[in-house]
Scaffold this motif. Structure first.
Motif, PDB file in Angstrom:
ATOM      1  N   GLY A 160       0.797  -1.229   0.000  1.00 27.12           N
ATOM      2  CA  GLY A 160       0.000   0.000   0.000  1.00 27.12           C
ATOM      3  C   GLY A 160       0.825   1.272   0.000  1.00 27.12           C
ATOM      4  O   GLY A 160       0.276   2.350   0.183  1.00 27.12           O
ATOM      5  N   LEU A 161       2.157   1.162  -0.148  1.00 26.75           N
ATOM      6  CA  LEU A 161       2.976   2.383  -0.216  1.00 26.75           C
ATOM      7  C   LEU A 161       2.498   3.225  -1.387  1.00 26.75           C
ATOM      8  O   LEU A 161       2.429   2.743  -2.514  1.00 26.75           O
ATOM      9  CB  LEU A 161       4.460   2.017  -0.397  1.00 26.75           C
ATOM     10  CG  LEU A 161       5.186   1.531   0.867  1.00 26.75           C
ATOM     11  CD1 LEU A 161       6.572   1.044   0.533  1.00 26.75           C
ATOM     12  CD2 LEU A 161       5.259   2.640   1.910  1.00 26.75           C
ATOM     13  N   ARG A 162       2.181   4.508  -1.124  1.00 28.39           N
ATOM     14  CA  ARG A 162       1.622   5.353  -2.172  1.00 28.39           C
ATOM     15  C   ARG A 162       2.719   6.180  -2.822  1.00 28.39           C
ATOM     16  O   ARG A 162       3.830   6.277  -2.318  1.00 28.39           O
ATOM     17  CB  ARG A 162       0.588   6.318  -1.570  1.00 28.39           C
ATOM     18  CG  ARG A 162      -0.472   5.634  -0.728  1.00 28.39           C
ATOM     19  CD  ARG A 162      -1.861   6.163  -1.023  1.00 28.39           C
ATOM     20  NE  ARG A 162      -2.014   7.569  -0.754  1.00 28.39           N
ATOM     21  CZ  ARG A 162      -2.714   8.075   0.267  1.00 28.39           C
ATOM     22  NH1 ARG A 162      -3.294   7.261   1.098  1.00 28.39           N
ATOM     23  NH2 ARG A 162      -2.851   9.371   0.428  1.00 28.39           N
ATOM     24  N   LYS A 163       2.358   6.810  -3.927  1.00 27.88           N
ATOM     25  CA  LYS A 163       3.283   7.728  -4.585  1.00 27.88           C
ATOM     26  C   LYS A 163       3.649   8.833  -3.596  1.00 27.88           C
ATOM     27  O   LYS A 163       2.794   9.278  -2.834  1.00 27.88           O
ATOM     28  CB  LYS A 163       2.599   8.317  -5.826  1.00 27.88           C
ATOM     29  CG  LYS A 163       3.541   9.040  -6.747  1.00 27.88           C
ATOM     30  CD  LYS A 163       2.832   9.481  -8.019  1.00 27.88           C
ATOM     31  CE  LYS A 163       3.820  10.181  -8.935  1.00 27.88           C
ATOM     32  NZ  LYS A 163       3.250  10.520 -10.227  1.00 27.88           N
ATOM     33  N   HIS A 164       4.901   9.272  -3.612  1.00 30.49           N
ATOM     34  CA  HIS A 164       5.438  10.333  -2.742  1.00 30.49           C
ATOM     35  C   HIS A 164       5.694   9.882  -1.306  1.00 30.49           C
ATOM     36  O   HIS A 164       6.116  10.691  -0.483  1.00 30.49           O
ATOM     37  CB  HIS A 164       4.546  11.595  -2.697  1.00 30.49           C
ATOM     38  CG  HIS A 164       4.326  12.216  -4.040  1.00 30.49           C
ATOM     39  ND1 HIS A 164       5.361  12.486  -4.911  1.00 30.49           N
ATOM     40  CD2 HIS A 164       3.204  12.618  -4.674  1.00 30.49           C
ATOM     41  CE1 HIS A 164       4.877  13.021  -6.005  1.00 30.49           C
ATOM     42  NE2 HIS A 164       3.567  13.108  -5.899  1.00 30.49           N
ATOM     43  N   ASP A 165       5.418   8.626  -0.941  1.00 31.84           N
ATOM     44  CA  ASP A 165       5.813   8.174   0.404  1.00 31.84           C
ATOM     45  C   ASP A 165       7.333   8.100   0.459  1.00 31.84           C
ATOM     46  O   ASP A 165       7.974   7.706  -0.506  1.00 31.84           O
ATOM     47  CB  ASP A 165       5.229   6.788   0.701  1.00 31.84           C
ATOM     48  CG  ASP A 165       3.787   6.876   1.179  1.00 31.84           C
ATOM     49  OD1 ASP A 165       3.340   7.999   1.413  1.00 31.84           O
ATOM     50  OD2 ASP A 165       3.118   5.836   1.308  1.00 31.84           O
ATOM     51  N   VAL A 166       7.891   8.465   1.607  1.00 31.21           N
ATOM     52  CA  VAL A 166       9.350   8.477   1.734  1.00 31.21           C
ATOM     53  C   VAL A 166       9.828   7.210   2.433  1.00 31.21           C
ATOM     54  O   VAL A 166       9.252   6.802   3.443  1.00 31.21           O
ATOM     55  CB  VAL A 166       9.807   9.722   2.527  1.00 31.21           C
ATOM     56  CG1 VAL A 166      11.286   9.670   2.814  1.00 31.21           C
ATOM     57  CG2 VAL A 166       9.471  10.980   1.744  1.00 31.21           C
ATOM     58  N   CYS A 167      10.862   6.580   1.875  1.00 30.37           N
ATOM     59  CA  CYS A 167      11.493   5.431   2.526  1.00 30.37           C
ATOM     60  C   CYS A 167      12.988   5.724   2.697  1.00 30.37           C
ATOM     61  O   CYS A 167      13.505   6.665   2.107  1.00 30.37           O
ATOM     62  CB  CYS A 167      11.337   4.171   1.680  1.00 30.37           C
ATOM     63  SG  CYS A 167       9.637   3.596   1.618  1.00 30.37           S
ATOM     64  N   PHE A 168      13.659   4.890   3.475  1.00 27.28           N
ATOM     65  CA  PHE A 168      15.098   5.072   3.669  1.00 27.28           C
ATOM     66  C   PHE A 168      15.845   3.806   3.278  1.00 27.28           C
ATOM     67  O   PHE A 168      15.429   2.701   3.622  1.00 27.28           O
ATOM     68  CB  PHE A 168      15.394   5.463   5.120  1.00 27.28           C
ATOM     69  CG  PHE A 168      15.021   6.882   5.391  1.00 27.28           C
ATOM     70  CD1 PHE A 168      15.921   7.903   5.172  1.00 27.28           C
ATOM     71  CD2 PHE A 168      13.740   7.207   5.804  1.00 27.28           C
ATOM     72  CE1 PHE A 168      15.565   9.225   5.366  1.00 27.28           C
ATOM     73  CE2 PHE A 168      13.367   8.524   6.006  1.00 27.28           C
ATOM     74  CZ  PHE A 168      14.300   9.531   5.778  1.00 27.28           C
ATOM     75  N   LEU A 169      16.937   4.005   2.548  1.00 28.06           N
ATOM     76  CA  LEU A 169      17.792   2.896   2.126  1.00 28.06           C
ATOM     77  C   LEU A 169      18.997   2.886   3.059  1.00 28.06           C
ATOM     78  O   LEU A 169      19.652   3.919   3.253  1.00 28.06           O
ATOM     79  CB  LEU A 169      18.239   3.117   0.677  1.00 28.06           C
ATOM     80  CG  LEU A 169      17.078   3.277  -0.307  1.00 28.06           C
ATOM     81  CD1 LEU A 169      17.551   3.867  -1.620  1.00 28.06           C
ATOM     82  CD2 LEU A 169      16.400   1.943  -0.554  1.00 28.06           C
ATOM     83  N   ILE A 170      19.271   1.740   3.644  1.00 30.22           N
ATOM     84  CA  ILE A 170      20.286   1.671   4.707  1.00 30.22           C
ATOM     85  C   ILE A 170      21.297   0.579   4.367  1.00 30.22           C
ATOM     86  O   ILE A 170      20.928  -0.483   3.854  1.00 30.22           O
ATOM     87  CB  ILE A 170      19.597   1.342   6.060  1.00 30.22           C
ATOM     88  CG1 ILE A 170      18.559   2.417   6.386  1.00 30.22           C
ATOM     89  CG2 ILE A 170      20.609   1.227   7.187  1.00 30.22           C
ATOM     90  CD1 ILE A 170      17.621   2.052   7.501  1.00 30.22           C
ATOM     91  N   THR A 171      22.569   0.859   4.650  1.00 31.73           N
ATOM     92  CA  THR A 171      23.601  -0.169   4.517  1.00 31.73           C
ATOM     93  C   THR A 171      24.092  -0.527   5.907  1.00 31.73           C
ATOM     94  O   THR A 171      24.525   0.356   6.653  1.00 31.73           O
ATOM     95  CB  THR A 171      24.799   0.371   3.710  1.00 31.73           C
ATOM     96  OG1 THR A 171      24.309   0.836   2.458  1.00 31.73           O
ATOM     97  CG2 THR A 171      25.833  -0.705   3.483  1.00 31.73           C
ATOM     98  N   VAL A 172      24.009  -1.817   6.276  1.00 28.82           N
ATOM     99  CA  VAL A 172      24.613  -2.254   7.542  1.00 28.82           C
ATOM    100  C   VAL A 172      25.693  -3.293   7.244  1.00 28.82           C
ATOM    101  O   VAL A 172      25.529  -4.147   6.372  1.00 28.82           O
ATOM    102  CB  VAL A 172      23.574  -2.855   8.529  1.00 28.82           C
ATOM    103  CG1 VAL A 172      22.700  -1.782   9.108  1.00 28.82           C
ATOM    104  CG2 VAL A 172      22.724  -3.906   7.874  1.00 28.82           C
ATOM    105  N   ARG A 173      26.807  -3.156   7.966  1.00 25.95           N
ATOM    106  CA  ARG A 173      27.881  -4.168   7.873  1.00 25.95           C
ATOM    107  C   ARG A 173      28.253  -4.554   9.296  1.00 25.95           C
ATOM    108  O   ARG A 173      29.214  -4.024   9.856  1.00 25.95           O
ATOM    109  CB  ARG A 173      29.109  -3.560   7.182  1.00 25.95           C
ATOM    110  CG  ARG A 173      28.848  -3.245   5.730  1.00 25.95           C
ATOM    111  CD  ARG A 173      30.130  -3.101   4.955  1.00 25.95           C
ATOM    112  NE  ARG A 173      29.814  -2.667   3.601  1.00 25.95           N
ATOM    113  CZ  ARG A 173      30.275  -1.540   3.067  1.00 25.95           C
ATOM    114  NH1 ARG A 173      31.068  -0.754   3.759  1.00 25.95           N
ATOM    115  NH2 ARG A 173      29.961  -1.215   1.833  1.00 25.95           N
ATOM    116  N   PRO A 174      27.487  -5.458   9.879  1.00 23.42           N
ATOM    117  CA  PRO A 174      27.722  -5.768  11.295  1.00 23.42           C
ATOM    118  C   PRO A 174      29.068  -6.473  11.490  1.00 23.42           C
ATOM    119  O   PRO A 174      29.541  -7.187  10.605  1.00 23.42           O
ATOM    120  CB  PRO A 174      26.563  -6.690  11.657  1.00 23.42           C
ATOM    121  CG  PRO A 174      25.990  -7.153  10.371  1.00 23.42           C
ATOM    122  CD  PRO A 174      26.392  -6.205   9.299  1.00 23.42           C
ATOM    123  N   THR A 175      29.656  -6.220  12.655  1.00 24.99           N
ATOM    124  CA  THR A 175      30.919  -6.902  12.981  1.00 24.99           C
ATOM    125  C   THR A 175      30.699  -7.900  14.114  1.00 24.99           C
ATOM    126  O   THR A 175      31.581  -8.668  14.445  1.00 24.99           O
ATOM    127  CB  THR A 175      31.952  -5.867  13.454  1.00 24.99           C
ATOM    128  OG1 THR A 175      31.338  -5.080  14.482  1.00 24.99           O
ATOM    129  CG2 THR A 175      32.357  -4.931  12.316  1.00 24.99           C
TER     130      THR A 175
END
Length: 1484
Positions: A555-570
């Motif tokens: 149901g994510l609509r046009k103009h909804d904001v998301c975040f792209l995340i990079t994790v590199r756990p140690t």
């Protein structure tokens, strides 16, 4: 990039600690307000406290908090201050207290205003101390405290006492501190200043030498302070250890400089002084900037100072400078440098003859000036009046690096502010999100300074105003984003797999691992820009989750904001996450980038568009979303990759996170603010200066507006002529008709209008006639023309008898200009708003009004009241998502209105058909609006005109009454109206009826003409746009909707003339400002005529989640509050009709003479007592329960078990007496307590039909704007007062109840609090134990304040009350059982046996579930012990009369003990101890 360790939270002292403290013992001896016999004043006490308590603890906040809280400043320090006793410790103590008040955000200057005599002397001592040598009497730490005090003074210019002192430091005479050549240059630039300068010199010569010396000291103060700072700055080494005192001193100094530069009155003179001292050059070359760790905050503050020193404004006029003017200034500087070079320095010929664009970059300037000697550089600078002239044979004392930087930084090309802003990415990245100086954690204590803009009273220009708000809004949303990222990512538990990759050990509702990510489009840049026009990418995720969560993702609509995340756990698989340790290291977070959804892709890879059609169903679990990336950010990342060989961020993402749609509109609002800054935002001239905080604050009041309107139709505002006369006390009312029978509403009133200009002082003689005329109102009753013979043609009428202040507010709202109405609780704010809207609608039918509120709930209340007035509903429109909650059958949303128009069109065409038939006209006139229009013109109008020519009286003959009815052409059409239509009493009356009938017919055709557009426009969207732009006269939306949709509204050509804002004191400054600019200007002017704001700044401000922005940046200040502080005139409503008079007294001290409406004394519900309770309000003291008062399972998540149980016990008691549960609300001041009380209600009585649930269990903050008959309030805290110290919260808490208010709190803590005294002195005047009358049922006939005939029982503590309620309940159950038994006449044994079996089973079930829960009051023991103890309780105590015998905690019934008549229902999930104290976020 590592996250800094989280700062320690300041632990507030407990009451027992407070009592044990040395300070408190002294307070009790010398200045505590409740002590009657105080010891005489002793200066040594102040010295001791300062040395032993403050300095020895290195100014520990805890000690200072205690002192300030004990009213040390009010009752001891300032009360006894005089020049004779003034000393270092005395000065420093006062400064510490004032700074602490600012830190706590409580009013600081009240004490000084009451006793202002010695303030000037005190202030001079402070100035002297601030300049003292650091190795002398005052340490650097102490001088940092003084700097902070001075900063608070400069930021309090609205206080007359402070302003009079500060003005002596900052005004034209301070230019004495400039070097003579520079002074000459500045005076040449602005000739009128030279005149003033000569005057100052003359006055100085007349002064006696001592006074002159004193004045010179004050004028040179800031210049000397700057020199002192530079010497401290230079003493900071590059790599050796440095004391933090020096660093803090430098930071606070730069903060003071920024605040002076960001206020026009101080900047006007100070900017030149600052520029002449070259502070920036010294700072940028200093060692402190080069120190990574210690200098980080200093560098950020320095950048802010640099920004403000070069701000695009003319310091003298205060006008904003345009792009062209800035370029001209830059060119002038370079060319004057070139001229100097050409004339005096042959070695710079190349430079002098080059064109400007070639030489104005840093590189080329360094190339030309680098080779020169220090002496030559000094000479160049002195030619430009930057440094004093170098004597002939001497060498310069400045080093070459300084001289070069001075010339280069002054002449290099600057990027304009708007360009900087346009190149800025709108999404925060990991660098900003976890930078403590910019986005502090929730543990911000208010001690250090931060690199944040502040919102005070005044702003430099509209650009500055928007920019500060832009930055703060961006950072506040960044803080919320950080909380969401930390929450979601830690739930996913990223661990390092054996092969070095990432493995997710958990799951999160709001985040998913990314399966694939590819950038699919990078579009070409626009001309003149270096970033792509758009960047699109595809993100693929695997939705192997529960269906409802899958639906949320799909149901994510046009103009909804998301975040792209990079994790590199140690951390290896299975490592536990610790919320107390820094987040980034634990999860190995590397990058965060924002993106905006375009849509989900279907099987063929096309974007599925939002629309009315059902979405195609996709097979499988894999879903791909097309997203827009931020082009500015993409360009920066790519440049970094190419130039510095950094890795490509866009190949590394492995988590995508979404946010709740309601909290996720930050990007749209930021874009709106940025668009505003890029357009010439035209604020009406009459508002411009007030918004910036300058000029005459009352200049926009209607009485000073040039276009004031003399005659206004008040329509149905007044109920009678008497009502009108009482509404204008002190005025003569002249009615144009003498016959009392004709003096009936509606009235037109003509006011005496004075032009705003003529209000100069007049001669005393001429004054009387003038005032006499100014007080006369001419009132003309008029009759509303007959609208037709049907009952529904009668206009709806207002029925409220407004008070005279409400009338003044309505009058001001109808006049052009700015109207501010302060509406205390229960004073009819909404009624006033609705009446203003209605009156504007009738007086100016061609104008359009925009209504803006903070919440959907307030909009709904407004709409429901507008519906009851005489406003045609086709002119109403509601934008946004809240219209679903409207409690009317009608739909006021855009599509609801379109449907209404279409349906109404069909109804009206049916009427036309009926009319056509009644006139016997053939054909199909009712086919479309167009054909109906022709029918009206040719058939209806012709018949009407013929009729009028027959019946209008011919000259000299008497008109015949019968003709009116005989010739009337529409008898057949009006056959379904009440008959007879014509009364036949008089010719005039019948003619008016005939004209009314014709108006009814004519209205049908005018409406059809308006609806004709909907025949031509075919799509629903076009029709709704037409309605918005043309048809609707009253358009309503929330402030958030206005901020989100500004771009679309402006593009459509939306226009409006008036704005009315409800709840204005709860709307963020920027969200109040944006609605002023939802339209394009006409010919460069705004068409806005009226701006009405209704609010109450004594109640809670807008919600800001981060303490640092709320306190340090003052972001919680609404525009309404700022206007009140600036001194804009307000209409204060002064009669409340919500609460009993006694309850109103608890908060009316906060308002200007707030009284009660008569019905509060007269109506029976207000005069009757509260059944079963002796008092209508009571403060009930709650001591520790089992040795515990407040507890804090998570930071800031406060709970108090004793109070929670007590509140619920009183609620159950009231319900058992017969009070309806929905008339009782339970409020508390903390979220933690709210969850605890809800938990206890679920266990004790939630599903019990005899008791039920209260109307609401919520926090005071969430309940603002609502009310209920009975309020039970828990104040939770037992160690420190906490945020109830904010008087606004207290006012909201006290004003929610109509008939009864019962407060549970630790009295010893709250009664000492200075700010709360007016309310708590009334509360503590009554007994502090709960007084109940258990035998008095609800409702009672006892009058409020009468002694009851029944016995009063005093409850000493919570266990006693819980026992009492339990026994009362059991007694009730037994009596109902006996009653049932006699009815059914069953053998009693059978009933008892089955009941016993049932209750045993229930007990066992609930026992198992209740055991681990903390919320249960029964202490954890072994299960069998517990159950045996319970049975003993129920055996020993059966009747209510024996209560109180056992007050031990064991006597409290467990939840299994208050069964309903059937088995007890227990919440489905098992409660672990963790659940009870869980935060709202915990229940994912």
């Amino acid at each position: 990039m590592t996250a800094p360790a989280q700062p320690k939270k300041i632990v507030a002292p407990t009451v027992s600690q407070i009592n044990a403290e040395f300070v408190t013992q002294l307070a009790c001896k010398y200045w505590a307000p409740h002590i009657k016999k105080k010891s005489p004043f002793d200066i040594k006490v102040i010295e001791d406290i300062y040395e032993k308590e403050i300095v020895k603890s290195r100014f520990a906040i805890r000690k200072i908090m205690l002192l300030e809280f004990s009213q040390y400043l009010e009752n001891y320090l300032w009360m006894n201050y005089s020049p004779e006793v003034s000393s270092k410790a005395y000065l420093m103590s006062i400064c510490c207290m004032v700074n602490e008040k600012f830190r706590e955000n409580v009013p600081a200057w009240e004490t000084f205003k009451k006793k202002p005599d010695h303030f000037p002397f005190f202030f001079k001592c402070i100035l002297k101390a601030a300049l003292a040598e650091t190795d002398g009497e005052f340490s650097l730490h102490e001088q940092t405290v003084l700097l902070l005090f001075l900063d608070h003074c400069f930021n309090s210019l609205e206080v007359d006492l402070i302003r009079s002192q500060v003005q002596q430091l900052i005004s034209l005479p301070m230019w004495m501190g400039l070097q003579p050549a520079r002074l000459e240059l500045e005076l040449k630039k602005t000739p009128k200043l030279r005149k003033f300068w000569n005057l100052i010199k003359k006055n100085d010569e007349k002064m006696d030498p001592e006074a002159r010396e004193q004045a010179y000291q004050e004028r040179r103060f800031l210049s000397q302070l700057i020199q002192k700072f530079i010497s401290v700055l230079k003493s900071v080494p590059l790599s050796d250890p440095v004391t933090m005192d020096k660093v803090h001193y430098c930071e606070r100094f730069i903060e003071l400089m920024i605040d002076l530069e960001a206020l026009l009155p101080t900047r006007r003179w100070f900017n030149t002084i600052l520029d002449d001292s070259h502070v920036l050059v010294h700072c940028y070359l200093s060692n402190l900037v080069r120190r990574e760790e210690d200098g980080h905050l200093f560098s950020q503050l320095l950048d802010m100072l640099k920004f403000y020193t070069g701000f695009e404004i003319n310091d003298q006029t205060g006008n904003a400078l345009t792009e062209n003017e800035m370029t001209t200034i830059h060119y002038d500087r370079i060319t004057s440098l070139q001229r100097a070079a050409f004339a005096h320095f042959p070695e710079l010929y190349d430079f002098a003859l080059s064109n400007v664009a070639e030489v104005d970059t840093r590189e080329s300037l360094v190339k030309f000036f680098g080779p020169l000697s220090s002496n030559t550089l000094h000479q160049v600078a002195s030619y430009l009046c930057l440094l004093p002239t170098l004597p002939k044979a001497e060498d310069t004392t400045f080093d070459k690096e300084f001289l070069l930087e001075l010339l280069v930084s002054r002449h290099e090309r600057r990027i304009s502010q708007i360009q900087q802003l346009n190149q800025m990415p709108l999404y925060p990245t990991e660098k900003i999100i976890w930078d403590e100086n910019i986005v502090p954690t929730e543990y911000y204590s208010g001690e250090g300074c931060l690199a944040l803009p502040k919102l005070n009273l005044q702003f430099l220009t509209l650009h500055d105003y928007l920019l500060r708000n832009f930055n703060l809004f961006r950072l506040e949303s960044t803080y919320e984003i950080r909380q969401d990222i930390e929450d979601s990512v830690s739930r996913m538990k990223p661990w390092q797999s054996e092969y070095g990759g990432v493995v997710f050990g958990g799951w999160a509702r709001m985040a998913q691992p990314i399966v694939a990510f590819t950038v699919v489009e990078v579009a070409k840049p626009n001309i003149g820009e270096n970033w792509p026009t758009r960047v699109r990418a595809d993100v693929t995720i695997n939705l192997n989750v529960r269906d409802h969560i899958k639906d949320e993702w799909e149901g994510l609509r046009k103009h909804d904001v998301c975040f792209l995340i990079t994790v590199r756990p140690t951390k290896p698989y299975g490592t536990k996450f610790d919320r107390r340790r820094p987040f980034i290291e634990q999860v190995g977070l590397v990058y965060v980038r924002g993106c905006e959804i375009q849509g989900m892709l279907d099987d063929k890879g096309r974007v599925i568009e939002d629309g009315p059609e059902p979405r195609p169903s996709l097979r499988g679990e894999s879903r791909t979303f097309r997203v827009f990336l931020d082009p500015n950010q993409y360009q920066q990342d790519m440049t970094n990759t190419i130039q510095n060989g950094a890795e490509d961020v866009y190949e590394t993402f492995n988590v995508i996170m979404r946010r709740k749609p309601k909290e996720n509109n930050f990007k749209a609002v930021l874009e709106t603010i940025r668009n505003l800054m890029n357009t010439d935002c035209v604020v009406p001239d009459w508002l411009h200066d007030i918004i910036l905080g300058y000029g005459d604050p009352s200049s926009a009041h209607y009485s000073k507006m040039p276009n004031q309107i003399a005659t206004l139709d008040f329509n149905d505002t007044f109920l009678s002529i008497e009502h009108l006369k009482t509404s204008f006390p002190g005025h003569n009312v002249k009615v144009t008709v003498d016959d009392p029978a004709l003096q009936i509403p509606p009235f037109r009133i003509t006011f005496p209008v004075r032009s705003g200009k003529g209000k100069k002082r007049k001669d005393v003689d001429g004054e009387d006639e003038d005032t006499e005329e100014a007080k006369t109102l001419i009132v003309e009753p008029h009759v509303i023309p007959n609208r037709g013979p049907y009952p529904y043609n009668q206009p709806k009428r207002n029925t409220i008898q407004f008070t005279h202040t409400q009338i003044e507010a309505i009058r001001a709202g109808m006049q052009p200009g700015l109207t501010m109405v302060v509406g205390p609780p229960g004073t009819g704010k909404t009624d006033v708003a609705v009446q203003i809207i209605s009156n504007i609608y009738h007086n100016f039918p061609e104008q359009r009004t925009l209504i803006v509120t903070h919440s959907n709930q307030a909009l709904n209340q407004l709409f429901e009241k507008i519906m009851a007035l005489d406003i045609d509903e086709r002119h109403l429109l509601r934008l946004g998502h809240g219209e679903e909650e409207l409690e009317t059958e009608k739909d006021f949303s855009r599509y609801g209105r379109v449907n209404y128009v279409l349906a109404r069109r069909i109804e009206l065409l049916e009427e036309v058909k009926r009319l056509q038939k009644s006139l016997g006209v053939p054909g199909d006139a009712s086919y479309t609006c167009e054909t109906a229009g022709y029918f009206f013109l040719y058939q209806v109008m012709s018949r009407w005109e013929e009729y009028i020519s027959k019946v209008k009286n011919k000259s000299n003959t008497m008109p015949d009454i019968t003709e009116v009815s005989a010739f009337f052409p529409f008898h057949e059409y009006f056959a379904n109206a009440p008959q007879p239509i014509f009364k036949g009493r008089s010719y005039e009356e019948d003619m008016e009826i005939a004209e009314g009938c014709f108006r009814h017919i004519k209205k049908i055709f005018t409406q059809l003409e308006e609806f004709r557009a909907s025949e031509l426009l075919r799509s629903g969207l076009d029709r709704s746009k037409y309605l918005l732009v043309k048809e609707a006269k009253i358009i309503a939306m929330t402030c958030t909707h206005a901020a989100l949709k500004r771009h679309d509204l402006v593009k459509l050509g939306f226009k409006y003339d008036n704005i009315l804002m409800e709840e204005a004191a709860q709307i963020l400054e920027i969200e109040t400002f944006i609605p002023l600019l939802l339209q394009n200007p006409q010919d460069g002017f705004s068409r806005l005529k009226r701006w009405i704001m209704i609010g109450d700044h004594h109640q809670l401000p807008p919600v800001i989640k981060n303490m640092a922005f709320q306190k340090y940046s003052n972001m919680e200040q609404s525009l309404f509050t700022r206007f009140v502080r600036v001194g804009v005139p307000t209409v204060d409503l002064d009669a409340q009709g919500r609460a009993r008079a006694s309850l109103c007294n608890l908060y009316n001290w906060r308002y200007k003479n707030l009284g009660n409406l008569p019905h509060v004394q007269l109506l029976p519900e207000f005069s009757t007592a509260n059944a079963g309770l002796l008092y209508d309000f009571q403060l009930i003291n709650v001591e520790d329960f089992q040795g515990v008062g407040e507890s804090e399972p998570n930071p800031y998540f406060y709970q108090n078990l004793g109070e929670a149980e007590y509140v619920v016990a009183l609620f159950m008691y009231m319900c058992l007496l017969g009070y309806p549960a929905d008339k009782i609300s339970i409020l508390t001041t903390y979220n933690g307590q709210k969850h605890l009380i809800r938990d206890i209600i679920n266990r004790r009585c939630g599903s019990n039909p005899l008791i039920g649930r209260p109307n609401k269990v919520t926090t005071v903050d969430r309940f603002q704007g609502q009310q209920n008959d009975y309020i039970l309030l828990s104040l939770v805290r037992t160690r420190a007062v906490g945020h109830l110290r904010d008087v606004r919260r207290l006012v909201v808490a006290m004003s929610r109840a109509r008939l009864g208010l019962y407060i549970f709190a630790r009295v010893s803590l709250f009664q000492n609090c200075f700010e709360l005294t007016p309310a708590f002195s009334q509360l503590t005047a009554r007994p502090l134990h709960l007084h109940i009358i258990p035998t008095e049922p609800f409702p009672t006939s006892r009058k409020n304040g009468e002694r009851p005939s029944h016995e009063v029982q005093i409850i000493k503590n919570m266990p006693q009350m819980a026992n009492f309620v339990y026994n009362m309940y059991m007694h009730l159950i037994q009596t109902t059982h006996h009653y049932h038994q006699t009815l059914l006449q069953l053998p009693p044994a059978m009933v008892e046996e089955s009941e016993e079996v049932q209750s045993q089973e229930t007990e066992l079930e609930t026992e198992e579930e209740a055991m681990p829960a903390q919320a249960d009051v029964v202490p954890d023991k072994a299960t069998d012990a517990n159950s045996s103890q319970e049975t003993s309780v129920s055996e020993t105590e059966t009747t209510p009369n024996q209560t109180g015998a056992s007050s031990s905690p064991e006597a409290i019934p467990a939840e299994s003990e208050i069964p309903g008549t059937g088995p007890v229902t227990v919440p489905a999930e098992k409660n672990t101890p963790h659940d009870v104290t869980s935060t709202p976020r915990e229940t994912e």
